[in-house]
Design a protein around this motif. Structure first.
Motif, PDB file in Angstrom:
ATOM      1  N   VAL A  89     -10.746   5.611   4.850  1.00  0.00           N
ATOM      2  CA  VAL A  89     -11.386   5.495   3.536  1.00  0.00           C
ATOM      3  C   VAL A  89     -10.363   5.805   2.439  1.00  0.00           C
ATOM      4  O   VAL A  89     -10.354   5.178   1.390  1.00  0.00           O
ATOM      5  N   ALA A  90      -9.501   6.790   2.682  1.00  0.00           N
ATOM      6  CA  ALA A  90      -8.376   7.073   1.783  1.00  0.00           C
ATOM      7  C   ALA A  90      -7.130   7.217   2.648  1.00  0.00           C
ATOM      8  O   ALA A  90      -7.204   7.742   3.760  1.00  0.00           O
ATOM      9  N   ASP A 100     -12.510  12.542  -3.040  1.00  0.00           N
ATOM     10  CA  ASP A 100     -13.634  12.493  -3.975  1.00  0.00           C
ATOM     11  C   ASP A 100     -13.998  11.039  -4.295  1.00  0.00           C
ATOM     12  O   ASP A 100     -13.330  10.095  -3.845  1.00  0.00           O
ATOM     13  N   THR A 101     -15.058  10.897  -5.095  1.00  0.00           N
ATOM     14  CA  THR A 101     -15.568   9.540  -5.360  1.00  0.00           C
ATOM     15  C   THR A 101     -14.513   8.644  -6.006  1.00  0.00           C
ATOM     16  O   THR A 101     -14.371   7.474  -5.642  1.00  0.00           O
ATOM     17  N   ASP A 102     -13.764   9.196  -6.971  1.00  0.00           N
ATOM     18  CA  ASP A 102     -12.735   8.390  -7.642  1.00  0.00           C
ATOM     19  C   ASP A 102     -11.677   7.924  -6.634  1.00  0.00           C
ATOM     20  O   ASP A 102     -11.191   6.788  -6.706  1.00  0.00           O
ATOM     21  N   GLU A 103     -11.311   8.810  -5.732  1.00  0.00           N
ATOM     22  CA  GLU A 103     -10.280   8.458  -4.747  1.00  0.00           C
ATOM     23  C   GLU A 103     -10.797   7.403  -3.764  1.00  0.00           C
ATOM     24  O   GLU A 103     -10.065   6.480  -3.391  1.00  0.00           O
ATOM     25  N   ARG A 161     -10.540   1.807  -2.111  1.00  0.00           N
ATOM     26  CA  ARG A 161     -11.385   0.772  -1.498  1.00  0.00           C
ATOM     27  C   ARG A 161     -10.738  -0.626  -1.492  1.00  0.00           C
ATOM     28  O   ARG A 161     -10.849  -1.347  -0.502  1.00  0.00           O
ATOM     29  N   PRO A 162     -10.058  -1.037  -2.565  1.00  0.00           N
ATOM     30  CA  PRO A 162      -9.437  -2.370  -2.512  1.00  0.00           C
ATOM     31  C   PRO A 162      -8.418  -2.511  -1.376  1.00  0.00           C
ATOM     32  O   PRO A 162      -8.279  -3.582  -0.791  1.00  0.00           O
ATOM     33  N   TRP A 163      -7.707  -1.422  -1.067  1.00  0.00           N
ATOM     34  CA  TRP A 163      -6.762  -1.485   0.066  1.00  0.00           C
ATOM     35  C   TRP A 163      -7.519  -1.686   1.373  1.00  0.00           C
ATOM     36  O   TRP A 163      -7.125  -2.493   2.221  1.00  0.00           O
ATOM     37  N   LEU A 164      -8.613  -0.927   1.514  1.00  0.00           N
ATOM     38  CA  LEU A 164      -9.407  -1.039   2.742  1.00  0.00           C
ATOM     39  C   LEU A 164     -10.009  -2.440   2.850  1.00  0.00           C
ATOM     40  O   LEU A 164      -9.968  -3.075   3.908  1.00  0.00           O
ATOM     41  N   GLU A 165     -10.545  -2.918   1.739  1.00  0.00           N
ATOM     42  CA  GLU A 165     -11.165  -4.248   1.751  1.00  0.00           C
ATOM     43  C   GLU A 165     -10.132  -5.322   2.104  1.00  0.00           C
ATOM     44  O   GLU A 165     -10.400  -6.224   2.909  1.00  0.00           O
ATOM     45  N   ALA A 166      -8.942  -5.204   1.527  1.00  0.00           N
ATOM     46  CA  ALA A 166      -7.902  -6.205   1.816  1.00  0.00           C
ATOM     47  C   ALA A 166      -7.513  -6.150   3.293  1.00  0.00           C
ATOM     48  O   ALA A 166      -7.305  -7.200   3.937  1.00  0.00           O
ATOM     49  N   MET A 170       0.842  -1.208   0.000  1.00  0.00           N
ATOM     50  CA  MET A 170       0.000   0.000   0.000  1.00  0.00           C
ATOM     51  C   MET A 170       0.875   1.256   0.000  1.00  0.00           C
ATOM     52  O   MET A 170       0.568   2.251  -0.638  1.00  0.00           O
ATOM     53  N   LYS A 171       1.953   1.189   0.727  1.00  0.00           N
ATOM     54  CA  LYS A 171       2.863   2.334   0.868  1.00  0.00           C
ATOM     55  C   LYS A 171       3.351   2.834  -0.498  1.00  0.00           C
ATOM     56  O   LYS A 171       3.657   4.006  -0.669  1.00  0.00           O
ATOM     57  N   GLY A 172       3.426   1.942  -1.465  1.00  0.00           N
ATOM     58  CA  GLY A 172       3.928   2.323  -2.790  1.00  0.00           C
ATOM     59  C   GLY A 172       2.848   2.821  -3.737  1.00  0.00           C
ATOM     60  O   GLY A 172       3.133   3.179  -4.877  1.00  0.00           O
ATOM     61  N   CYS A 173       1.592   2.876  -3.285  1.00  0.00           N
ATOM     62  CA  CYS A 173       0.490   3.257  -4.175  1.00  0.00           C
ATOM     63  C   CYS A 173       0.562   4.749  -4.521  1.00  0.00           C
ATOM     64  O   CYS A 173       0.747   5.593  -3.648  1.00  0.00           O
ATOM     65  N   ARG A 174       0.404   5.050  -5.798  1.00  0.00           N
ATOM     66  CA  ARG A 174       0.340   6.461  -6.244  1.00  0.00           C
ATOM     67  C   ARG A 174      -0.814   6.599  -7.240  1.00  0.00           C
ATOM     68  O   ARG A 174      -0.720   7.297  -8.239  1.00  0.00           O
ATOM     69  N   ALA A 175      -1.930   5.945  -6.959  1.00  0.00           N
ATOM     70  CA  ALA A 175      -3.043   5.882  -7.915  1.00  0.00           C
ATOM     71  C   ALA A 175      -3.784   7.201  -8.075  1.00  0.00           C
ATOM     72  O   ALA A 175      -4.417   7.425  -9.099  1.00  0.00           O
ATOM     73  N   CYS A 176      -3.723   8.083  -7.057  1.00  0.00           N
ATOM     74  CA  CYS A 176      -4.569   9.290  -7.086  1.00  0.00           C
ATOM     75  C   CYS A 176      -3.718  10.530  -7.335  1.00  0.00           C
ATOM     76  O   CYS A 176      -2.945  10.938  -6.454  1.00  0.00           O
TER      77      CYS A 176
END
Ligand code: SF4
Length: 207
Positions: free
Chosen positions: A89-90, A106-109, A114-119, A16-22
């Motif tokens: 949530v984010a 925002d909704t996109d974020e 969400r997949p990180w939270l779900e995992a 997760m630490k490496g995520c830069r999706a937003c």
């Protein structure tokens, strides 16, 4: 078995630490320590101070949150952080609003995170979830209406495949006056009484 779950959770948080999706979010991703617990607190998103501290609720909102938990369960910040799992949530700082306060993800974020939270939920397997504020409450209970309709009541939900009890609380941010004005003040006190009585939360009082 718990050892394997803990290892998997540590690996998840590292990933997760490496995520830069937003593109509008400010790194770093705030993951905090890997904690397996029957209780999971879900916040909205870290503030500007949480990134350097690498822990959620590291600043003023945290002071209020830990005061609430100390009053309800007699657990100080160190005990809460070691015995309760934290999520949001984010997981990145969304930036400041010109009028003050932090931008809401925002909704996109929310969808991207969400997949990180779900995992995390899948690995932590909480039995009691405490969402803080409207955005987190909406994610857990699917309730998008006024806080007064849900805070102060014990709920049950099926969330990411788990049957959980839910005690929603307002966000402890100092920006919100909801917890200190009526009916919020009374409903918050009621919710904290539910937390104090809940057997899963009470089980944390003995390490
Ligand atoms: S908010 Fe979540 S999905 Fe977006 S960059 Fe941060 S960790 Fe990734």
């Amino acid at each position: 078995m718990a050892d394997r779950r803990l290892e998997a959770l540590e690996a998840l948080l590292t990933q997760m630490k490496g995520c830069r999706a937003c593109p509008k979010m400010y790194p770093p991703v705030v993951v905090g320590p890997a904690v397996l617990s029957p209780v999971l607190i879900v916040g909205q998103a870290p503030g500007v101070r949480e990134g350097p501290a690498d822990k959620l609720f590291a600043w003023t909102a945290g002071k209020t949150l830990f005061r609430w938990f100390d009053g309800a369960l007699g657990l100080d910040e160190a005990a809460v952080r070691s015995r309760i799992a934290f999520a949001a949530v984010a997981r990145c700082f969304p930036g400041k609003l010109a009028k003050g306060g932090d931008r809401k993800p925002d909704t996109d974020e929310v969808l991207a995170c969400r997949p990180w939270l779900e995992a995390q939920v899948t690995l932590v397997r909480p039995r009691l979830v405490v969402p803080l504020g409207a955005l987190a409450i909406e994610q857990v209970l699917g309730h998008g209406g006024p806080l007064a309709e849900v805070v102060g009541r014990l709920h049950t939900a099926t969330w990411h495949g788990l049957d959980v009890d839910v005690i929603p609380l307002p966000h402890p941010s100092g920006v919100s006056t909801w917890p200190v004005t009526e009916p919020g003040k009374t409903l918050l006190a009621r919710a904290l009484e539910q937390l104090a009585r809940h057997p899963v939360a009470r089980s944390l009082q003995t390490p």
